[in-house]
Design a protein around this motif. Structure first.
Motif, mmCIF file in Angstrom:
data_model
loop_
_atom_site.group_PDB
_atom_site.id
_atom_site.type_symbol
_atom_site.label_atom_id
_atom_site.label_comp_id
_atom_site.label_asym_id
_atom_site.label_seq_id
_atom_site.Cartn_x
_atom_site.Cartn_y
_atom_site.Cartn_z
ATOM 1 N N ALA A 161 0.847 -1.199 0.000
ATOM 2 C CA ALA A 161 0.000 0.000 0.000
ATOM 3 C C ALA A 161 0.877 1.240 0.000
ATOM 4 O O ALA A 161 2.076 1.165 0.304
ATOM 5 C CB ALA A 161 -0.900 0.014 1.240
ATOM 6 N N VAL A 162 0.273 2.367 -0.363
ATOM 7 C CA VAL A 162 0.945 3.668 -0.256
ATOM 8 C C VAL A 162 -0.042 4.639 0.403
ATOM 9 O O VAL A 162 -1.253 4.429 0.337
ATOM 10 C CB VAL A 162 1.399 4.211 -1.631
ATOM 11 N N ARG A 163 0.515 5.682 1.022
ATOM 12 C CA ARG A 163 -0.331 6.670 1.723
ATOM 13 C C ARG A 163 -0.186 8.014 1.032
ATOM 14 O O ARG A 163 0.817 8.692 1.185
ATOM 15 C CB ARG A 163 0.124 6.820 3.192
ATOM 16 N N CYS A 164 -1.182 8.394 0.264
ATOM 17 C CA CYS A 164 -1.067 9.629 -0.523
ATOM 18 C C CYS A 164 -1.994 10.713 -0.001
ATOM 19 O O CYS A 164 -3.195 10.515 0.121
ATOM 20 C CB CYS A 164 -1.397 9.362 -1.983
ATOM 21 N N GLY A 165 -1.392 11.874 0.275
ATOM 22 C CA GLY A 165 -2.159 13.052 0.644
ATOM 23 C C GLY A 165 -1.991 14.110 -0.426
ATOM 24 O O GLY A 165 -2.827 14.262 -1.325
ATOM 25 N N ILE A 166 -0.884 14.815 -0.386
ATOM 26 C CA ILE A 166 -0.678 15.996 -1.226
ATOM 27 C C ILE A 166 -0.886 15.709 -2.725
ATOM 28 O O ILE A 166 -1.362 16.580 -3.459
ATOM 29 C CB ILE A 166 0.723 16.622 -0.954
ATOM 30 N N GLY A 167 -0.575 14.487 -3.139
ATOM 31 C CA GLY A 167 -0.748 14.135 -4.558
ATOM 32 C C GLY A 167 -2.200 14.213 -4.998
ATOM 33 O O GLY A 167 -2.504 14.617 -6.121
ATOM 34 N N LEU A 168 -3.106 13.834 -4.100
ATOM 35 C CA LEU A 168 -4.534 13.899 -4.439
ATOM 36 C C LEU A 168 -4.966 15.338 -4.677
ATOM 37 O O LEU A 168 -5.895 15.606 -5.433
ATOM 38 C CB LEU A 168 -5.375 13.300 -3.311
ATOM 39 N N TYR A 169 -4.260 16.258 -4.013
ATOM 40 C CA TYR A 169 -4.620 17.674 -4.119
ATOM 41 C C TYR A 169 -3.819 18.367 -5.216
ATOM 42 O O TYR A 169 -3.987 19.555 -5.449
ATOM 43 C CB TYR A 169 -4.462 18.335 -2.742
ATOM 44 N N GLY A 170 -2.915 17.622 -5.861
ATOM 45 C CA GLY A 170 -2.297 18.140 -7.081
ATOM 46 C C GLY A 170 -0.815 18.437 -7.038
ATOM 47 O O GLY A 170 -0.273 19.013 -7.978
ATOM 48 N N PHE A 171 -0.130 18.043 -5.954
ATOM 49 C CA PHE A 171 1.295 18.364 -5.842
ATOM 50 C C PHE A 171 2.088 17.122 -5.432
ATOM 51 O O PHE A 171 1.573 16.258 -4.740
ATOM 52 C CB PHE A 171 1.513 19.477 -4.808
#
Ligand SMILES: *Cc1c(COP(=O)(O)O)cnc(C)c1O
Length: 361
Positions: A213-223
Motif C-alpha cells: 500500500a501507499v499513503r497519498c495526501g498531497i498528490g490527491l490535491y495536485g502536488f
C-alpha cells in the motif's frame, strides 16, 4: 467574496494518475487529515469513496468522527490517536495506529473482551524520530499481538525525505530497516498484515518500494514536491478574492499597519477582503507574495492584516469587484508558498474556515 473552488474532476484525475503508478494489487490509502489539506474533508472523502479508494486516513480521532457522522463507510485509519480518545475511536469504528507500548497497552485493554478482533495498525520509527515503535521492539509487538484481541491490519513507517534525490543515504537506511522489520513480522504465522512506507513523493521516487500500500495526501490535491512529478497532477483548488476598494496615493504615502510600505511614486492600491485569519499570513506581506489579476502578477504590499491585504495595482487595469486569483491556473499554490519560504502543505492546510469552499463537479 473569497472562495476556494475545488474541482472534483481534478481530484479524480490525481487519484487515477497516482493509481497508474502502482501495480493493481497495491492499495491506495487516501490521506484526508487536516480537513483534506484544507479542501474540505467530507466532500473530498465522499468523492474518494465514490472512486473506490481502499482506505482513508486522518491524523486525529475527531477528524474520523466527522467523516463517520457524514456517513462515510470506508475503513479509516487514525495516524496519531491520543489515548484519551480511544473510546470515541471505537464508538466510531475507526482504526488506531499504535505507536508505543503505552498506546498498545491502553488500547489492547479496551478491546480485550470485544467479540471480534479489533483492527489496528502499527507504526515504526525508522529514523524520522517523530512517532513509532523502535525497530528493536518488533519482536515485542509480534509476541504481544499473539496474546491480544487485536488484528494487525498493517505495519508501516515513514521516510525522512522521500522527495530527495537518489541515492539518499538516510532514506535507504530506513528502507533497509523497514524491510528487516517486515521480515520479522512475516515469520509470524498468526498475523498477516500488509506493509507500507511511501507517501506521495515516495510513489514517484521509490516505486519499487510500494509494497502492499501507499499513503497519498498531497498528490490527491495536485502536488508531488517536484516540478517534474507535479506535471502529472492537477491542483484541485483555486483561491479567489475580489477587489473591495481602490486608492490613489501619492509618492511618500504609506500603506497598512506600521507603515509597512512607502509608495516610491504615485501609486494605485487595491484592497482585498482576505487576511492572515484566512491563511494568507504576514510572511506574504511586504512584497514577498504575489497575486494575479488576469494574467498579471502584482505584489502584496505592506503588512497583511487579519481581514484584508493590499496589493499594488499601479501597472494593471482593474476596478472594484474584479476577481483576483491568489492561487490556481495563473500561479500555483506551490509557487506562492515558495515566495514566503513555506510549502504547499502549509499554505493549503492554513486556508481559514471563513473562505467558502465551492465544490465543482
Ligand atoms: C500526512 C501523512 C502522509 C501523506 O503524505 P503526503 O506527502 O501528503 O502524500 C503519509 N503518511 C503519514 C504517516 C502522514 O502523516
Amino acid at each position: 467574496m473569497n472562495q476556494l473552488r475545488i474541482s472534483a474532476k481534478a481530484l479524480a484525475h490525481n487519484f487515477w494518475a497516482l493509481k497508474s503508478r502502482l501495480s493493481p494489487s497495491t492499495k491506495l490509502i487516501a490521506v484526508v487529515k487536516a480537513n483534506a489539506y484544507g479542501h474540505g474533508a467530507v466532500a473530498v472523502a465522499k468523492q474518494l469513496e465514490a472512486l473506490q479508494t481502499d482506505y482513508l486516513a486522518v491524523a486525529y480521532v475527531a477528524e474520523g468522527q466527522e467523516l463517520r457522522e457524514a456517513g462515510i463507510q470506508l475503513p479509516i485509519m487514525v495516524f496519531y490517536p491520543q489515548i484519551a480518545h480511544f473510546k470515541t475511536l471505537i464508538d466510531y469504528r475507526l482504526e488506531p495506529v499504535l505507536y508505543s507500548k503505552q498506546t498498545w497497552h491502553a488500547f489492547s485493554e479496551l478491546v480485550q473482551s470485544t467479540t471480534a478482533k479489533y483492527p489496528v495498525h502499527i507504526k515504526y520509527n525508522t529514523g524520522l524520530n517523530r512517532i513509532g515503535f523502535l525497530p528493536e521492539e518488533a519482536n515485542w509487538v509480534i509476541a504481544n499481538a499473539a496474546k491480544s484481541n487485536m488484528s494487525l491490519i498493517s505495519v508501516y513507517s515513514h521516510l525522512i525525505e522521500s522527495e530527495g534525490p537518489r541515492p539518499h543515504r538516510a532514506s535507504d537506511k530506513q528502507i533497509n530497516t523497514f524491510l528487516e522489520i517486515k521480515a520479522l513480522h512475516e515469520k509470524d504465522t498468526e498475523q498477516s498484515p500488509w506493509f507500507h512506507l511511501l507517501n506521495t513523493s515516495g510513489v514517484y521516487n521509490y516505486p519499487e518500494q510500494q509494497l502492499d500500500a501507499v499513503r497519498c495526501g498531497i498528490g490527491l490535491y495536485g502536488f508531488a514536491n517536484h516540478p517534474e512529478w507535479d506535471q502529472s497532477l492537477q491542483p484541485i483548488a483555486t483561491l479567489e478574492s475580489v477587489i473591495s476598494q481602490i486608492h490613489h496615493i501619492q509618492k511618500g504615502e504609506t500603506v497598512g499597519y506600521d507603515q509597512g510600505w512607502v509608495a516610491p511614486k504615485d501609486s494605485v492600491i487595491a484592497t482585498l477582503p482576505l487576511g492572515h485569519a484566512d491563511g494568507i499570513g504576514r510572511h506574504f506581506g511586504k512584497q514577498k507574495g504575489t497575486v494575479c489579476i488576469g494574467a498579471t502578477k502584482v505584489p502584496i504590499v505592506g503588512n497583511v492584516c487579519m481581514d484584508m491585504l493590499m496589493i499594488d495595482v499601479s501597472n494593471c487595469k482593474c476596478q472594484v469587484g474584479d476577481t483576483v486569483q491568489i492561487f490556481g491556473n495563473q500561479q500555483s499554490a506551490a509557487t506562492l508558498a515558495r515566495q514566503s519560504e513555506t510549502i504547499s502543505y502549509e499554505l493549503l492546510t492554513g486556508i481559514g474556515s471563513r473562505v467558502f469552499r465551492i465544490w465543482e463537479p
